[in-house]
Structure formats: C-alpha cells, structure tokens
Design a protein around this motif. Structure first.
Motif, PDB file in Angstrom:
ATOM      1  N   CYS A 226       0.828  -1.205   0.000  1.00  0.00           N
ATOM      2  CA  CYS A 226       0.000   0.000   0.000  1.00  0.00           C
ATOM      3  C   CYS A 226       0.867   1.260   0.000  1.00  0.00           C
ATOM      4  CB  CYS A 226      -0.906   0.005   1.227  1.00  0.00           C
ATOM      5  SG  CYS A 226      -1.946  -1.462   1.391  1.00  0.00           S
ATOM      6  N   VAL A 228       1.280   5.612   0.298  1.00  0.00           N
ATOM      7  CA  VAL A 228       0.808   6.924   0.723  1.00  0.00           C
ATOM      8  C   VAL A 228       1.532   7.957  -0.139  1.00  0.00           C
ATOM      9  CG1 VAL A 228       0.754   8.641   2.574  1.00  0.00           C
ATOM     10  CG2 VAL A 228       0.321   6.224   3.096  1.00  0.00           C
ATOM     11  N   SER A 246      -0.656   5.031   9.173  1.00  0.00           N
ATOM     12  CA  SER A 246      -0.707   4.010   8.126  1.00  0.00           C
ATOM     13  C   SER A 246       0.417   2.999   8.276  1.00  0.00           C
ATOM     14  CB  SER A 246      -0.619   4.666   6.744  1.00  0.00           C
ATOM     15  OG  SER A 246      -1.719   5.514   6.500  1.00  0.00           O
ATOM     16  N   ASN A 255      -3.136  -3.900   5.337  1.00  0.00           N
ATOM     17  CA  ASN A 255      -3.502  -2.526   4.984  1.00  0.00           C
ATOM     18  C   ASN A 255      -2.557  -1.489   5.582  1.00  0.00           C
ATOM     19  OD1 ASN A 255      -4.332  -2.535   7.651  1.00  0.00           O
ATOM     20  ND2 ASN A 255      -6.527  -2.571   7.172  1.00  0.00           N
ATOM     21  N   ALA A 257       0.726   0.800   5.411  1.00  0.00           N
ATOM     22  CA  ALA A 257       1.477   1.404   4.302  1.00  0.00           C
ATOM     23  C   ALA A 257       2.863   0.771   4.207  1.00  0.00           C
ATOM     24  CB  ALA A 257       1.605   2.905   4.504  1.00  0.00           C
ATOM     25  N   THR A 338      -4.557  -0.974  -1.442  1.00  0.00           N
ATOM     26  CA  THR A 338      -5.006   0.344  -0.986  1.00  0.00           C
ATOM     27  C   THR A 338      -3.936   1.386  -1.259  1.00  0.00           C
ATOM     28  OG1 THR A 338      -6.319  -0.626   0.807  1.00  0.00           O
ATOM     29  CG2 THR A 338      -5.761   1.702   1.015  1.00  0.00           C
ATOM     30  N   GLU A 339      -4.343   2.522  -1.797  1.00  0.00           N
ATOM     31  CA  GLU A 339      -3.431   3.649  -2.010  1.00  0.00           C
ATOM     32  C   GLU A 339      -4.102   4.913  -1.467  1.00  0.00           C
ATOM     33  OE1 GLU A 339      -1.154   1.848  -3.200  1.00  0.00           O
ATOM     34  OE2 GLU A 339      -2.244   0.384  -4.400  1.00  0.00           O
ATOM     35  N   ALA A 340      -3.312   5.793  -0.854  1.00  0.00           N
ATOM     36  CA  ALA A 340      -3.845   7.019  -0.265  1.00  0.00           C
ATOM     37  C   ALA A 340      -3.146   8.239  -0.846  1.00  0.00           C
ATOM     38  CB  ALA A 340      -3.670   6.998   1.253  1.00  0.00           C
ATOM     39  N   THR A 367      -4.425   4.423   5.357  1.00  0.00           N
ATOM     40  CA  THR A 367      -4.679   3.172   4.624  1.00  0.00           C
ATOM     41  C   THR A 367      -5.261   2.104   5.541  1.00  0.00           C
ATOM     42  OG1 THR A 367      -2.432   2.330   5.055  1.00  0.00           O
ATOM     43  CG2 THR A 367      -2.768   3.612   3.033  1.00  0.00           C
ATOM     44  N   THR A 370      -8.969   0.350   5.341  1.00  0.00           N
ATOM     45  CA  THR A 370      -9.458  -0.676   4.424  1.00  0.00           C
ATOM     46  C   THR A 370      -9.594  -1.982   5.193  1.00  0.00           C
ATOM     47  OG1 THR A 370      -8.318   0.415   2.589  1.00  0.00           O
ATOM     48  CG2 THR A 370      -9.100  -1.826   2.208  1.00  0.00           C
TER      49      THR A 370
END
Length: 414
Positions: A226, A228, A246, A255, A257, A338-340, A367, A370
């Motif tokens: 994931c 950020v 994260s 989930n 980062a 998941t990407e933020a 993140t 999720t």
C-alpha cells in the motif's frame, strides 16, 4: 474415502441444514459461539502459548509471532466480532433486483449461500473465528485450513465453535478444521463439486499456489503493498499523522502502508519532518537517492524494495516530480490493495481516484481503514484484490451467490 473428501461431504450435508436455517437460529449460534469463546479463553490462550513458543523457538519473525499470538483481549475481540455479525442484516434472501416482464412473469434475483467454502490461511488464529462466523451468517458451511504454526490454537477454537453451533441447533459440521499437511490442502484444492469456492488468505506464495493449483473456483485475496502519496498541495502536518498511522499503528497487517511517495515541490520540507518521526517510531526507510540524501538513517532502496509487502517497521520511499509520476509508480509496484493521497486540491484528489486502479483509494485518511470492520461490514474474510465478484473487504454479501426466481401463471414460450 479420504479424510478430506469425508470432511467435505459432511460439510455439504451440513450446508443444506444451514441454508434452511432462519436468521434467528444463525444469530443464536453466533451469540453462543461468542459466549463459548469467552468462557474458554484460558484454554484457548494456553493452546496458543504452545504455538507461540514453538514459533519463537523456530526463529519465526516477531511480526509473524504478533499475528499468531492471542491474549484475553484478542479472544474477547474475536467474540465481539461474532456478536457484531449477529446484529448485521442477513444477506440470504435479499432481492438484488426484481421486476415484472412484459409477458407477466415475475423475475427476482436473490442472494443465496455458496454452500461450502474452504478457507486456507496463515498464522492468524483470529481468522478462524472470523471466517467461521461470517460463513455461518451467510449460510455457508466452512472448511478451515490454518497453518501448522497455529495448529493448537485453531484446534481449540474450532472445538469451541463446533460445540456452540450444535448447542444452538445447527450441525457441528458447519465448522470443520482441515489437516495442515500439504497432501491435505492439495486434495482440498481438488475437491471440485464438494467445495464451492476457496479463499486463500496469507502471503503471496500461498495465494499464488492456491490460484495456480486449485480446480475449485478461487476468490483471490492479495498482498498489501500500500502507498501513501503526499501531494504538492498537502497539509504536511496532516500528512505526517496519516503516514505514521498508516505505517506504525499495526505494521504486520495487509492494509499497513509499505511505500511513501512525496511530491518534489514539498519533499525537502516534508522529509525533514517525516524522516526523524519515522526513525523515532522505529521505522527503517529504504529510500531513493533523493530520500537518502535527506536523512542520515535512510537505507538505499533496491528495485525489489519498492515491490515488497514488508509486514514490519520498514518503508520504501521515493520523491516524484508530479502526481502522474506517482500514479505511474503505483501502477508499476502496487499489489492493487489500498493507495492514499494526501492533498488539499480537489482536482488532484479526483485525478488520483480516477487513475489509481486498486481495491480501495483513500483521500486524506489512513490506509488502515481498508477493513471490513472499519467499513461497517463486521468481521471480514479478507481483502479481495481481484475484479470478479468481490473486490475490497469481503463482508456478508460477498459470501453469497445469486439465483433467479421466476414466478408465472402458466406462461409458455412461443
């Protein structure tokens, strides 16, 4: 008849009774399971202590030991998850769509259970209760194949859940454990016709093995590399808080980062704050040359570092010249989980959401959200990173299929 086929056959029989069960019966079973977990906490924790001791003796990384370990608080959380499931709407029988055709036929598409679900997972014994509960609520019998490292924990939990299900009037075989040897799991993957769907939950190696070798349909969960991305228009104080949450709130989960991307226009200012904060939190940063130059404790990143799901206090980091470069980096290295983006620009947020093709895209938040529980789904089976049937956290509706109910008054096709 082999042991696996016998287990699957018994699960199939149990699934018929479960499919007929009312919501009241299923919810009573979930409450009984929750109460039984709490009543048997000492036994479950004692069994888990054997697994944890063996894991440490075998040199298992502490991040994995953390996933494996249970204590009274975690057992209570497992029980609370089952109680939360009992309070959720039963998906079985929900009308997805319905209408009357021109010829007078009434057509309804309704949710129905899959039947028998096999879950193949690693290390985390809390998955045993989560998976059993969500499968039961959605009307499915479940075959649980956990890892050998959690064998004692899973055996204790499954025994408690089976007794509780039976006390509520359901067959004990709605929940069954599968032996952990390789031959057994291979046979489970080949039990097409008795097992309706398999869901692997674990590392990339496990998931790829199940996807490649199974003749039973698979819902593919994915690893979590994931990202950020801190945009040029980010609130840097907010960005730092989100990054730390994260990465460090629980680094061993999917989930968390694993990679930081920073826009070049704010890189100097942001990295001057972020690198010391990450170091203080115990995070080792694996950076590109710009990031290495910005901090004394940064390790030079390799190409492999940017594609890794660390599950530890490690983080890859790179400086990008634009939002589009961030998108290209994510497209190259992301696992699609998941990407933020952290930004005050609505245009940047819209572009990021549109361009990033992952199961969850987050704007100005961690993140770590999720998650089925955080999304209000209750306990989840996993995070699907595929694009068929289910994507993202798999809650109750994702654990059902559908069938069409056609009601007429003697209509004949001409």
């Amino acid at each position: 008849m082999s042991e696996i086929i016998e287990l699957a056959r018994r699960a199939r029989e149990a699934s018929y009774a479960l499919a007929d069960a009312s919501r009241a019966t299923k919810d009573a079973a979930l409450h009984a399971m929750a109460a039984a977990l709490r009543a048997n906490t000492d036994g479950i924790v004692a069994a888990n202590a054997k697994d944890v001791a063996a894991a440490r003796e075998g040199g298992m990384p502490e991040s994995t030991v953390d996933r494996l370990a249970l204590d009274p608080k975690r057992v209570d959380a497992m029980a609370a998850g089952l109680e939360q499931l009992a309070g959720l709407t039963d998906p079985v029988g929900e009308v997805v769509r319905g209408y009357t055709l021109p010829n007078g036929l009434e057509l309804r598409q309704v949710r129905v259970p899959f039947g028998v679900i096999g879950i193949i997972y690693e290390a985390r014994p809390n998955v045993t209760a989560d998976a059993a509960g969500i499968c039961l609520k959605s009307g499915n019998a479940v075959l649980l194949r956990g890892s050998s490292s959690a064998a004692a924990s899973n055996e204790a939990i499954i025994a408690v859940l089976r007794d509780a299900a039976e006390s509520a009037g359901l067959p004990a075989d709605v929940v069954q454990g599968v032996p952990t040897d390789r031959a057994a799991v291979k046979e489970l993957m080949q039990a097409r016709g008795l097992v309706d769907v398999l869901i692997p939950r674990g590392g990339a190696g496990l998931i790829q093995t199940v996807v490649s070798e199974s003749t039973v349909p698979v819902i593919e969960t994915g690893v979590g590399n994931c990202h950020v991305y801190v945009d040029a228009d980010a609130d840097l104080e907010l960005a730092l808080k989100i990054l730390l949450n994260s990465k460090t709130q629980r680094p061993s989960v999917c989930n968390a980062a694993e990679s930081l991307l920073v826009h070049s226009s704010i890189a100097d200012e942001f990295l001057a704050q972020a690198l010391p904060a990450l170091a203080e939190a115990g995070v080792t940063v694996h950076g590109d040359p710009t990031v290495v130059a910005a901090g004394k404790d940064v390790v030079a990143a390799t190409e492999e570092d940017f594609g890794i799901e660390y599950n530890s206090l490690d983080l890859s980091a790179a400086v990008v010249s634009s939002l589009e470069d961030a998108v290209q980096h994510i497209r190259r290295y992301s696992s699609g989980h998941t990407e933020a983006i952290i930004t005050r620009s609505q245009a940047s947020a819209r572009r990021f959401v549109q361009a990033v093709d992952s199961a969850a895209v987050v704007v100005n938040a961690s993140t770590r959200f999720t998650d089925g529980g955080e999304f209000g789904f209750g306990a989840e089976i996993g995070i699907s990173t595929q694009k068929l049937h289910a994507r993202g956290p798999m809650g109750l509706p994702e654990m059902t299929s559908t069938k069409y109910v056609v009601t007429g008054e003697g209509q004949l096709r001409s």
